[in-house]
Design a protein around this motif. Sequence first.
Motif, PDB file in Angstrom:
ATOM      1  N   GLU A 151      -5.951 -10.148  28.562  1.00  0.00           N
ATOM      2  CA  GLU A 151      -6.705  -8.899  28.773  1.00  0.00           C
ATOM      3  C   GLU A 151      -6.586  -8.331  30.179  1.00  0.00           C
ATOM      4  N   PRO A 152      -6.708  -9.135  31.249  1.00  0.00           N
ATOM      5  CA  PRO A 152      -6.550  -8.569  32.588  1.00  0.00           C
ATOM      6  C   PRO A 152      -5.191  -7.906  32.803  1.00  0.00           C
ATOM      7  N   LEU A 153      -4.146  -8.490  32.239  1.00  0.00           N
ATOM      8  CA  LEU A 153      -2.818  -7.905  32.400  1.00  0.00           C
ATOM      9  C   LEU A 153      -2.691  -6.606  31.618  1.00  0.00           C
ATOM     10  N   ILE A 154      -3.214  -6.563  30.420  1.00  0.00           N
ATOM     11  CA  ILE A 154      -3.180  -5.330  29.634  1.00  0.00           C
ATOM     12  C   ILE A 154      -4.035  -4.258  30.288  1.00  0.00           C
ATOM     13  N   GLY A 155      -5.103  -4.682  30.950  1.00  0.00           N
ATOM     14  CA  GLY A 155      -5.979  -3.739  31.637  1.00  0.00           C
ATOM     15  C   GLY A 155      -5.316  -2.999  32.781  1.00  0.00           C
ATOM     16  N   LEU A 156      -4.171  -3.489  33.250  1.00  0.00           N
ATOM     17  CA  LEU A 156      -3.427  -2.777  34.298  1.00  0.00           C
ATOM     18  C   LEU A 156      -2.854  -1.464  33.786  1.00  0.00           C
ATOM     19  N   PHE A 157      -2.711  -1.360  32.457  1.00  0.00           N
ATOM     20  CA  PHE A 157      -2.053  -0.188  31.885  1.00  0.00           C
ATOM     21  C   PHE A 157      -2.981   0.650  31.018  1.00  0.00           C
ATOM     22  N   ALA A 158      -4.230   0.243  30.891  1.00  0.00           N
ATOM     23  CA  ALA A 158      -5.177   1.014  30.076  1.00  0.00           C
ATOM     24  C   ALA A 158      -6.589   0.788  30.594  1.00  0.00           C
ATOM     25  N   ASP A 159      -7.410   1.837  30.497  1.00  0.00           N
ATOM     26  CA  ASP A 159      -8.806   1.693  30.907  1.00  0.00           C
ATOM     27  C   ASP A 159      -9.749   1.720  29.710  1.00  0.00           C
ATOM     28  N   SER A 160      -9.168   1.804  28.511  1.00  0.00           N
ATOM     29  CA  SER A 160      -9.974   1.797  27.293  1.00  0.00           C
ATOM     30  C   SER A 160     -10.295   0.356  26.896  1.00  0.00           C
ATOM     31  N   THR A 161     -11.578   0.061  26.753  1.00  0.00           N
ATOM     32  CA  THR A 161     -12.008  -1.292  26.366  1.00  0.00           C
ATOM     33  C   THR A 161     -11.425  -1.710  25.030  1.00  0.00           C
ATOM     34  N   GLU A 162     -11.353  -0.773  24.090  1.00  0.00           N
ATOM     35  CA  GLU A 162     -10.839  -1.089  22.758  1.00  0.00           C
ATOM     36  C   GLU A 162      -9.351  -1.386  22.789  1.00  0.00           C
ATOM     37  N   VAL A 163      -8.599  -0.604  23.560  1.00  0.00           N
ATOM     38  CA  VAL A 163      -7.157  -0.846  23.690  1.00  0.00           C
ATOM     39  C   VAL A 163      -6.911  -2.219  24.305  1.00  0.00           C
ATOM     40  N   ILE A 164      -7.687  -2.576  25.311  1.00  0.00           N
ATOM     41  CA  ILE A 164      -7.531  -3.884  25.971  1.00  0.00           C
ATOM     42  C   ILE A 164      -7.864  -5.020  25.008  1.00  0.00           C
ATOM     43  N   ARG A 165      -8.934  -4.850  24.223  1.00  0.00           N
ATOM     44  CA  ARG A 165      -9.327  -5.881  23.254  1.00  0.00           C
ATOM     45  C   ARG A 165      -8.234  -6.103  22.211  1.00  0.00           C
ATOM     46  N   LEU A 166      -7.755  -5.003  21.634  1.00  0.00           N
ATOM     47  CA  LEU A 166      -6.708  -5.091  20.609  1.00  0.00           C
ATOM     48  C   LEU A 166      -5.409  -5.646  21.187  1.00  0.00           C
ATOM     49  N   GLY A 167      -5.076  -5.220  22.403  1.00  0.00           N
ATOM     50  CA  GLY A 167      -3.862  -5.709  23.041  1.00  0.00           C
ATOM     51  C   GLY A 167      -3.905  -7.208  23.290  1.00  0.00           C
ATOM     52  N   GLY A 168      -5.065  -7.717  23.690  1.00  0.00           N
ATOM     53  CA  GLY A 168      -5.214  -9.153  23.906  1.00  0.00           C
ATOM     54  C   GLY A 168      -4.994  -9.943  22.626  1.00  0.00           C
ATOM     55  N   GLN A 169      -5.497  -9.422  21.510  1.00  0.00           N
ATOM     56  CA  GLN A 169      -5.294 -10.086  20.223  1.00  0.00           C
ATOM     57  C   GLN A 169      -3.806 -10.125  19.855  1.00  0.00           C
ATOM     58  N   TYR A 170      -3.161  -8.990  20.004  1.00  0.00           N
ATOM     59  CA  TYR A 170      -1.739  -8.893  19.636  1.00  0.00           C
ATOM     60  C   TYR A 170      -0.880  -9.808  20.508  1.00  0.00           C
ATOM     61  N   MET A 171      -1.188  -9.839  21.806  1.00  0.00           N
ATOM     62  CA  MET A 171      -0.420 -10.651  22.738  1.00  0.00           C
ATOM     63  C   MET A 171      -0.544 -12.141  22.434  1.00  0.00           C
ATOM     64  N   ARG A 172      -1.738 -12.606  22.109  1.00  0.00           N
ATOM     65  CA  ARG A 172      -1.937 -14.041  21.884  1.00  0.00           C
ATOM     66  C   ARG A 172      -1.159 -14.562  20.678  1.00  0.00           C
ATOM     67  N   GLY A 173      -0.901 -13.693  19.701  1.00  0.00           N
ATOM     68  CA  GLY A 173      -0.073 -14.103  18.580  1.00  0.00           C
ATOM     69  C   GLY A 173       1.407 -13.955  18.883  1.00  0.00           C
ATOM     70  N   TYR A 174       1.751 -12.879  19.569  1.00  0.00           N
ATOM     71  CA  TYR A 174       3.145 -12.515  19.839  1.00  0.00           C
ATOM     72  C   TYR A 174       3.808 -13.464  20.839  1.00  0.00           C
ATOM     73  N   VAL A 175       3.053 -13.941  21.838  1.00  0.00           N
ATOM     74  CA  VAL A 175       3.650 -14.651  22.963  1.00  0.00           C
ATOM     75  C   VAL A 175       4.353 -15.943  22.537  1.00  0.00           C
ATOM     76  N   TRP A 176       3.948 -16.531  21.408  1.00  0.00           N
ATOM     77  CA  TRP A 176       4.631 -17.736  20.923  1.00  0.00           C
ATOM     78  C   TRP A 176       6.085 -17.459  20.594  1.00  0.00           C
ATOM     79  N   ASP A 177       6.400 -16.206  20.322  1.00  0.00           N
ATOM     80  CA  ASP A 177       7.783 -15.822  20.044  1.00  0.00           C
ATOM     81  C   ASP A 177       8.681 -16.056  21.254  1.00  0.00           C
ATOM     82  N   CYS A 178       8.112 -15.960  22.450  1.00  0.00           N
ATOM     83  CA  CYS A 178       8.893 -16.165  23.677  1.00  0.00           C
ATOM     84  C   CYS A 178       9.481 -17.581  23.723  1.00  0.00           C
ATOM     85  N   LEU A 179       8.715 -18.549  23.265  1.00  0.00           N
ATOM     86  CA  LEU A 179       9.170 -19.939  23.250  1.00  0.00           C
ATOM     87  C   LEU A 179      10.300 -20.142  22.249  1.00  0.00           C
TER      88      LEU A 179
END
Length: 443
Positions: A336-364
């Motif tokens: 969330e803090p990293l996504i917050g660098l690009f958005a000031d909307s609380t809802e966008v940050i919340r949704l982005g955090g959810q998406y990132m936590r699932g997506y990031v395993w793809d990096c491995l």
Amino acid sequence: MEKNLTTGSVMKTVLYFSLPYLLSYFLQTLYGMADLFIIGQFNGVESTTAVSIGSQVMHMVTVMIVGLAMGAVVMIGQAIGAGKRERASFAIGNTITLFMALSVVLTLVLLLAVRLIVNGMSTPEEAVSATVSYLMICFMGIPFITAYNIISAIFRGMGDSRSPMYFVAIACVANIGLDYLFIGGMGLGATGAALGTTLSQTISVIVSLVMIVRQKADIRLSVQNFKPHRNTMAGLLKIGIPIACQDGFIQISFLVITVFANMRGLNDAAAVGIVEKLIGILFLVPSSMLQTVSALCAQNIGAGKHERARLTLRYASLIAVIWGICAVVLMQLEAEPLIGLFADSTEVIRLGGQYMRGYVWDCLLAGIHFCFSGYFCACGLSGLSFLHNSLSIVCVRIPVSFLASRYFADTLFPMGLASTAGSALSVVICLAVFQWVGRKNIR
């Protein structure tokens, strides 16, 4: 600019070659990141969405060009490794001829299809006009994007990963400065972001051409080298087309996922767009390893050093896995803090955090199959790379994303896992194919 990559410590060679690659990818990623960050400071969600959607389309075009250019990297690398300079000259000349013709055709086709592309992306109504403007300007800059990638492919095929790093550094600095001028100073919004990106690419190409003219080249080109040569063109396309199709297919899957997000609303669309940019940074190491394995293994295979090529694959995979573990831990804690660098909307940050936590395993997982893809390409078996990526997309990534977007309306976490599941299938296929290649002793 020519460098021999077939001697010395394998690990040192991998690190020496990949670090400039890594920095180059990082600087390229800053293009889109800078656009999103700066436009987020001066404009609203509509402009941010336009730039995120438009930049995804441009990223797809760019990666397909880079994928096709892989044919040049491999052919030049194999020729250099084998000490056949005349063959390398034909590969370089024919690469330039092929890509310049392609860039003209591609520019015209995309300009005519811009409205269809924007509508096909299910772009939110509020962002349609800005997205069209962004893409129109970026499409007109395709010849310069193509020229940069041709020059980079030639240098890397010859074992020089530093010069392309300098070229993209120039473009990145110019892009940031022009973004502040056009977006912040002149208030041009998404149009200003597109102008900054296109003009910075132009500046980079001009500077790189000046540098090439001033330095002494290791390989001389004649007019004859630029005339289409059947065997050379066939080699370039045989390796490059499957990679370009694979990369295009991957990006289409990302665009389809974006469409699913866009259909859920403006906040979901903005969240997915921002996460895609952050994922771009996390994928710098896997992408660098892919290109490094391709270039190093091509030279070693050309020189007949197959065991050294396989050792290069092992070391690169180890580096990618270690990086993937670090990325997963970081994003589980600080999404969330990293996504917050690009958005000031609380809802966008919340949704982005959810998406990132699932997506990031793809990096491995992607780090592993990226390295195998690079090895297959260096062996001239780029069709295998296309195969495993296509199967993962058709069988897992797209259908799982669709189901997640439909049945999990309150969270983006399952959509993030779709890409991870697709990469898991790719890893299994790559390991099986690698064993098969070893048994059959295919070169």
